[in-house]
Design a protein around this motif. Sequence first.
Motif, PDB file in Angstrom:
ATOM      1  N   LYS A   1     -62.805 -19.155 -35.093  1.00 15.81           N
ATOM      2  CA  LYS A   1     -64.157 -19.529 -34.688  1.00 15.81           C
ATOM      3  C   LYS A   1     -64.132 -19.844 -33.198  1.00 15.81           C
ATOM      4  O   LYS A   1     -63.144 -20.357 -32.703  1.00 15.81           O
ATOM      5  CB  LYS A   1     -64.627 -20.744 -35.493  1.00 15.81           C
ATOM      6  CG  LYS A   1     -64.885 -20.435 -36.959  1.00 15.81           C
ATOM      7  CD  LYS A   1     -65.389 -21.679 -37.678  1.00 15.81           C
ATOM      8  CE  LYS A   1     -65.700 -21.355 -39.132  1.00 15.81           C
ATOM      9  NZ  LYS A   1     -66.177 -22.548 -39.857  1.00 15.81           N
ATOM     10  N   PRO A   2     -65.213 -19.535 -32.481  1.00 15.26           N
ATOM     11  CA  PRO A   2     -66.532 -19.065 -32.925  1.00 15.26           C
ATOM     12  C   PRO A   2     -66.678 -17.537 -32.909  1.00 15.26           C
ATOM     13  O   PRO A   2     -67.786 -17.031 -32.909  1.00 15.26           O
ATOM     14  CB  PRO A   2     -67.464 -19.710 -31.905  1.00 15.26           C
ATOM     15  CG  PRO A   2     -66.650 -19.679 -30.630  1.00 15.26           C
ATOM     16  CD  PRO A   2     -65.223 -19.897 -31.052  1.00 15.26           C
TER      17      PRO A   2
ATOM     18  N   ASP B   1     -64.636 -28.426 -39.719  1.00 13.08           N
ATOM     19  CA  ASP B   1     -64.536 -27.759 -41.009  1.00 13.08           C
ATOM     20  C   ASP B   1     -64.066 -28.730 -42.095  1.00 13.08           C
ATOM     21  O   ASP B   1     -63.255 -29.602 -41.834  1.00 13.08           O
ATOM     22  CB  ASP B   1     -63.541 -26.590 -40.918  1.00 13.08           C
ATOM     23  CG  ASP B   1     -64.170 -25.397 -40.221  1.00 13.08           C
ATOM     24  OD1 ASP B   1     -65.403 -25.419 -40.058  1.00 13.08           O
ATOM     25  OD2 ASP B   1     -63.431 -24.476 -39.836  1.00 13.08           O
TER      26      ASP B   1
ATOM     27  N   LYS C   1     -60.718 -12.918 -41.267  1.00  9.19           N
ATOM     28  CA  LYS C   1     -61.338 -14.037 -40.561  1.00  9.19           C
ATOM     29  C   LYS C   1     -60.769 -14.114 -39.149  1.00  9.19           C
ATOM     30  O   LYS C   1     -59.566 -14.030 -38.952  1.00  9.19           O
ATOM     31  CB  LYS C   1     -61.028 -15.358 -41.290  1.00  9.19           C
ATOM     32  CG  LYS C   1     -61.500 -15.412 -42.727  1.00  9.19           C
ATOM     33  CD  LYS C   1     -60.937 -16.645 -43.411  1.00  9.19           C
ATOM     34  CE  LYS C   1     -61.194 -16.603 -44.912  1.00  9.19           C
ATOM     35  NZ  LYS C   1     -60.464 -17.675 -45.616  1.00  9.19           N
TER      36      LYS C   1
ATOM     37  N   GLU D   1     -65.224 -26.564 -33.617  1.00  6.66           N
ATOM     38  CA  GLU D   1     -65.677 -26.022 -34.896  1.00  6.66           C
ATOM     39  C   GLU D   1     -64.606 -26.184 -35.955  1.00  6.66           C
ATOM     40  O   GLU D   1     -64.887 -26.453 -37.113  1.00  6.66           O
ATOM     41  CB  GLU D   1     -66.086 -24.556 -34.745  1.00  6.66           C
ATOM     42  CG  GLU D   1     -67.263 -24.388 -33.811  1.00  6.66           C
ATOM     43  CD  GLU D   1     -68.198 -23.297 -34.290  1.00  6.66           C
ATOM     44  OE1 GLU D   1     -68.053 -22.847 -35.453  1.00  6.66           O
ATOM     45  OE2 GLU D   1     -69.092 -22.912 -33.528  1.00  6.66           O
ATOM     46  N   ARG D   2     -63.328 -26.002 -35.544  1.00 10.65           N
ATOM     47  CA  ARG D   2     -62.231 -26.146 -36.509  1.00 10.65           C
ATOM     48  C   ARG D   2     -62.149 -27.590 -36.991  1.00 10.65           C
ATOM     49  O   ARG D   2     -61.949 -27.857 -38.173  1.00 10.65           O
ATOM     50  CB  ARG D   2     -60.918 -25.730 -35.855  1.00 10.65           C
ATOM     51  CG  ARG D   2     -59.765 -25.629 -36.857  1.00 10.65           C
ATOM     52  CD  ARG D   2     -58.416 -25.474 -36.174  1.00 10.65           C
ATOM     53  NE  ARG D   2     -58.392 -24.349 -35.283  1.00 10.65           N
ATOM     54  CZ  ARG D   2     -57.973 -24.399 -34.025  1.00 10.65           C
ATOM     55  NH1 ARG D   2     -57.551 -25.537 -33.497  1.00 10.65           N
ATOM     56  NH2 ARG D   2     -57.962 -23.309 -33.291  1.00 10.65           N
TER      57      ARG D   2
ATOM     58  N   THR E   1     -63.916 -23.435 -30.148  1.00 12.22           N
ATOM     59  CA  THR E   1     -63.096 -23.122 -31.303  1.00 12.22           C
ATOM     60  C   THR E   1     -62.512 -24.389 -31.903  1.00 12.22           C
ATOM     61  O   THR E   1     -62.551 -24.604 -33.108  1.00 12.22           O
ATOM     62  CB  THR E   1     -61.942 -22.178 -30.904  1.00 12.22           C
ATOM     63  OG1 THR E   1     -62.497 -21.045 -30.260  1.00 12.22           O
ATOM     64  CG2 THR E   1     -61.160 -21.743 -32.123  1.00 12.22           C
TER      65      THR E   1
ATOM     66  N   ARG F   1     -66.842 -13.675 -34.240  1.00 14.11           N
ATOM     67  CA  ARG F   1     -67.287 -13.084 -35.502  1.00 14.11           C
ATOM     68  C   ARG F   1     -66.122 -12.414 -36.203  1.00 14.11           C
ATOM     69  O   ARG F   1     -65.176 -11.937 -35.565  1.00 14.11           O
ATOM     70  CB  ARG F   1     -68.401 -12.073 -35.225  1.00 14.11           C
ATOM     71  CG  ARG F   1     -69.747 -12.743 -34.934  1.00 14.11           C
ATOM     72  CD  ARG F   1     -70.780 -11.775 -34.422  1.00 14.11           C
ATOM     73  NE  ARG F   1     -71.039 -10.677 -35.348  1.00 14.11           N
ATOM     74  CZ  ARG F   1     -71.918  -9.710 -35.105  1.00 14.11           C
ATOM     75  NH1 ARG F   1     -72.602  -9.704 -33.978  1.00 14.11           N
ATOM     76  NH2 ARG F   1     -72.106  -8.730 -35.978  1.00 14.11           N
ATOM     77  N   ASN F   2     -66.179 -12.396 -37.520  1.00 14.51           N
ATOM     78  CA  ASN F   2     -65.124 -11.757 -38.304  1.00 14.51           C
ATOM     79  C   ASN F   2     -65.115 -10.251 -38.095  1.00 14.51           C
ATOM     80  O   ASN F   2     -66.140  -9.651 -37.744  1.00 14.51           O
ATOM     81  CB  ASN F   2     -65.295 -12.085 -39.791  1.00 14.51           C
ATOM     82  CG  ASN F   2     -65.091 -13.564 -40.061  1.00 14.51           C
ATOM     83  OD1 ASN F   2     -64.357 -14.245 -39.351  1.00 14.51           O
ATOM     84  ND2 ASN F   2     -65.737 -14.069 -41.101  1.00 14.51           N
TER      85      ASN F   2
END
Length: 266
Positions: free
Chosen positions: A109-110, A266, A106, A262-263, A259, A112-113
Amino acid sequence: MSAESVLIPDDRAFSNFKEECGSEEGWSLTYNKTGMTVWTQTIGGDEEKSLHKIKCRMACKDVPAETMYDVLHDIEYRRKWDANVIETFDIGKLTVNADVGYYSWKCPKPLRNRDVITLRSWLPMGSDYIIINYSVKHAKYPPKKDMVRAVSIQTGYLIQSHGPDHCTLTYLAHVDPKGSLPKWVVNKSSHFLAPKAMKKISKACLKYGEWKQRHNPGFKPWLYPEQTTLPTIPVSELSIQHADSLENIDESTLSEMQTREERDSD
């Protein structure tokens, strides 16, 4: 043998890796706090587009070198302690001290993995231990649509023993994560993510003995190669994974604020 041939690291490769772990020439100190030191090195002239090397060294009290070596090898235990792992498995063995494996993780974010397929090799050197890897291609494991295939140019660990209950762990990585990453990601990796990951490894070591007693305690194929159940795969099935042959994902416009937002959601 062509320049594109996959080579299993020899003694010189391990010696060179150990030497680079100990060298500070050409490295910039970026973090030095409570037994943890981090250096970075820029490869190429363009700061924004260049690849970076990172080197992180940590003093591990109450952790024998042998335990650290086991923890870094034990793929079953990694699934337990590594919160960033999405999927990890061994593909096959090449020699008694070299194999090929898959690892996906992982990313903050944001972004991609990422995932990677690597040829990994290991070698005890006196009271020290070395594990190194680099990226290879295998026809049965092409890049996935929902992942960015990263490239390990060379990544590894040097474990140095300082007595029965004390060791030093050095992590050295020369990785192309693919994609144009924003500068804050590089800074965050050297100032926060790398030290945090190293501390997690050290903590995992403290709990390994108890965990291993309950999970196939005698099974350590990295020490006892006769125990391995992996299929042998010929080196001819592998080829060098070059970064320029992979899709380039532009994530340079993604902000750290995104980031955080988004965190928080969650």
